[in-house]
Scaffold this motif. Structure first.
Motif, PDB file in Angstrom:
ATOM      1  N   ALA A  69       1.110  -1.492   0.140  1.00 17.87           N
ATOM      2  CA  ALA A  69      -0.376  -0.035  -0.173  1.00 17.87           C
ATOM      3  C   ALA A  69       0.777   0.959   0.391  1.00 17.87           C
ATOM      4  O   ALA A  69       0.271   2.369  -0.799  1.00 17.87           O
ATOM      5  CB  ALA A  69      -0.943   0.579   1.203  1.00 17.87           C
ATOM      6  N   THR A  73       0.772   3.886  -3.421  1.00 16.96           N
ATOM      7  CA  THR A  73       0.540   5.293  -2.785  1.00 16.96           C
ATOM      8  C   THR A  73       1.695   6.223  -3.306  1.00 16.96           C
ATOM      9  O   THR A  73       1.719   7.832  -3.118  1.00 16.96           O
ATOM     10  CB  THR A  73       0.379   5.732  -1.330  1.00 16.96           C
ATOM     11  OG1 THR A  73       0.995   4.971  -0.411  1.00 16.96           O
ATOM     12  CG2 THR A  73      -1.400   5.159  -1.320  1.00 16.96           C
ATOM     13  N   ASP A 137      -7.312   6.823  -1.005  1.00 17.45           N
ATOM     14  CA  ASP A 137      -8.656   6.372  -1.599  1.00 17.45           C
ATOM     15  C   ASP A 137      -8.351   4.820  -2.588  1.00 17.45           C
ATOM     16  O   ASP A 137      -9.063   4.105  -2.200  1.00 17.45           O
ATOM     17  CB  ASP A 137      -9.488   7.388  -2.279  1.00 17.45           C
ATOM     18  CG  ASP A 137      -9.104   8.075  -2.814  1.00 17.45           C
ATOM     19  OD1 ASP A 137      -8.233   7.958  -3.271  1.00 17.45           O
ATOM     20  OD2 ASP A 137      -9.380   8.767  -3.567  1.00 17.45           O
ATOM     21  N   GLN A 138      -7.404   4.951  -2.955  1.00 16.30           N
ATOM     22  CA  GLN A 138      -6.860   4.010  -4.004  1.00 16.30           C
ATOM     23  C   GLN A 138      -7.044   2.058  -2.931  1.00 16.30           C
ATOM     24  O   GLN A 138      -7.177   0.797  -3.849  1.00 16.30           O
ATOM     25  CB  GLN A 138      -5.721   3.720  -4.622  1.00 16.30           C
ATOM     26  CG  GLN A 138      -5.230   4.920  -5.745  1.00 16.30           C
ATOM     27  CD  GLN A 138      -5.137   5.238  -6.373  1.00 16.30           C
ATOM     28  OE1 GLN A 138      -3.719   4.320  -5.934  1.00 16.30           O
ATOM     29  NE2 GLN A 138      -3.809   6.248  -6.719  1.00 16.30           N
ATOM     30  N   ILE A 139      -6.096   2.315  -1.584  1.00 16.39           N
ATOM     31  CA  ILE A 139      -6.400   1.136  -0.871  1.00 16.39           C
ATOM     32  C   ILE A 139      -7.626   0.655  -0.237  1.00 16.39           C
ATOM     33  O   ILE A 139      -8.913   1.979   0.342  1.00 16.39           O
ATOM     34  CB  ILE A 139      -5.501   1.865  -0.040  1.00 16.39           C
ATOM     35  CG1 ILE A 139      -3.918   2.222  -0.181  1.00 16.39           C
ATOM     36  CG2 ILE A 139      -4.922   0.069   1.149  1.00 16.39           C
ATOM     37  CD1 ILE A 139      -3.568   0.933  -1.780  1.00 16.39           C
ATOM     38  N   GLU A 140      -8.697  -0.378  -0.642  1.00 13.85           N
ATOM     39  CA  GLU A 140      -9.107  -1.063   0.369  1.00 13.85           C
ATOM     40  C   GLU A 140      -9.007  -0.951   1.643  1.00 13.85           C
ATOM     41  O   GLU A 140      -8.459  -2.266   1.997  1.00 13.85           O
ATOM     42  CB  GLU A 140      -9.529  -2.199  -0.097  1.00 13.85           C
ATOM     43  CG  GLU A 140     -11.036  -3.127   0.159  1.00 13.85           C
ATOM     44  CD  GLU A 140     -11.236  -4.190  -0.680  1.00 13.85           C
ATOM     45  OE1 GLU A 140     -12.440  -4.385  -0.148  1.00 13.85           O
ATOM     46  OE2 GLU A 140     -10.076  -4.856  -1.398  1.00 13.85           O
ATOM     47  N   GLY A 141     -10.462  -0.824   2.811  1.00 12.67           N
ATOM     48  CA  GLY A 141      -9.638  -1.233   3.812  1.00 12.67           C
ATOM     49  C   GLY A 141      -9.542   0.412   4.819  1.00 12.67           C
ATOM     50  O   GLY A 141      -9.038   0.997   4.680  1.00 12.67           O
ATOM     51  N   ARG A 142      -9.671   0.116   5.906  1.00 14.29           N
ATOM     52  CA  ARG A 142      -8.349   0.893   6.959  1.00 14.29           C
ATOM     53  C   ARG A 142      -7.659   0.610   6.591  1.00 14.29           C
ATOM     54  O   ARG A 142      -6.627  -0.464   6.495  1.00 14.29           O
ATOM     55  CB  ARG A 142      -9.284   0.425   8.712  1.00 14.29           C
ATOM     56  CG  ARG A 142      -9.108   1.728   9.374  1.00 14.29           C
ATOM     57  CD  ARG A 142      -9.537   1.133  10.981  1.00 14.29           C
ATOM     58  NE  ARG A 142      -9.223   1.873  11.040  1.00 14.29           N
ATOM     59  CZ  ARG A 142      -8.707   2.161  12.848  1.00 14.29           C
ATOM     60  NH1 ARG A 142      -7.952   1.317  12.944  1.00 14.29           N
ATOM     61  NH2 ARG A 142      -8.541   3.364  13.333  1.00 14.29           N
ATOM     62  N   GLY A 170      -5.912  -2.878   7.669  1.00 19.84           N
ATOM     63  CA  GLY A 170      -6.384  -4.388   7.786  1.00 19.84           C
ATOM     64  C   GLY A 170      -6.833  -4.760   9.043  1.00 19.84           C
ATOM     65  O   GLY A 170      -7.770  -5.924   9.283  1.00 19.84           O
TER      66      GLY A 170
END
Length: 280
Positions: A69, A73, A137-142, A170
């Motif tokens: 991640a 980014t 915001d490209q990364i899924e989840g918290r 995660g």
């Protein structure tokens, strides 16, 4: 392919007093760099083990996901590898990371260099913060980020982030609060922390907030060099709308005066003897 036997021997020799400590005041471990051998160009971070094998496997997966991640980014990061090493007492997490020049560590440089140089480092670190949050915001989840001054080096004008533990991806807020206690190097924190679980859990909140990470960077600079606090505040107020426009309004609210650490966090630091030294 990492030679686990050679790494285990390197760690063993360090534990016998033959390593070069990088920092004795890390929150989760005391990183070291071997003085010789196959890992002399690496920083090694050895963490506490857990009796729960599934939790360790989840941690390893989360760390790999977090490094991915950060790279996705655009965060500059030394080559970093996460291992679960088998020891006599069970498996322990180990991070093997490409060493950065000690002369490049941002915190000591901020302490000794002139205003122009420190502002240039602030700009470089700020650009990394903006790069992460503008693309998070490209990364899924918290997902979170802990870009404090002590977690950066600046090499040839480029800020490089090197703190990947705990992996801020995660895990729920409550789960991360548990991790902060489980992996604390300080036994006192593991004893006392559960009695103040809500406050320990709250330590992480800044790491999951774009404006607060920027405010935190400025606040750290103001505390390191109070004689330049006005210049650092001016930089932050100009930087936020320029580089992080989506988060500027809230960031500017936090930069109305020199930011201060929460009282409970300064209390924890004093209790544990943590003075904010580099945590390579």
């Amino acid at each position: 392919m990492t030679d686990h036997a050679a790494l285990a021997d390197t760690i063993r020799r360090h534990q016998q007093g033959q390593g070069q400590p990088i920092s004795r005041l890390g929150y989760f471990c005391a990183p070291f760099r071997p003085v010789d051998g196959p890992f002399a160009d690496k920083v090694i971070k050895v963490y506490r083990g857990l009796p729960d094998g599934a939790a360790l496997e989840r941690l390893a997966q989360a760390h790999d996901a977090y490094v991915a991640a950060l790279e996705q980014t655009g965060v500059p990061l030394p080559k970093t590898e996460f291992l679960l090493m088998q020891t006599e007492t069970g498996r322990v997490p180990v991070i093997l990371q490409e060493a950065l020049p000690e002369t490049s560590l941002m915190r000591p440089r901020m302490q000794r260099e002139d205003l122009a140089s420190t502002l240039a480092m602030m700009e470089s670190a700020g650009q990394v913060i903006a790069q992460f949050w503008n693309n998070a915001d490209q990364i899924e989840g918290r997902v979170g980020f802990h870009p404090s001054i002590r977690n950066f080096a600046v090499v040839d004008g480029q800020a490089i982030f090197y703190d990947t533990f705990p992996p801020l991806i995660g895990y729920s807020r409550e789960e991360m609060g548990v991790l902060l206690l489980q992996f604390s190097e300080k036994r006192l924190m593991r004893w006392v922390g559960p009695l103040m679980k809500a406050k320990v859990t709250g330590i992480q909140d800044e790491w999951y907030s774009a404006p607060e990470t920027l405010v935190g960077l400025v606040g750290s600079a103001c505390r390191l060099r109070p004689e330049h606090a006005g210049a650092y505040l001016d930089w932050g107020r100009e930087f936020a709308p320029r580089a992080m426009p989506r988060f500027a309004e809230e960031a500017l609210e936090g930069l109305s005066q020199p930011p201060r650490l929460p009282g409970y966090w300064t209390g924890f630091r004093k209790l544990l003897g943590l003075q904010g030294e580099p945590n390579l």
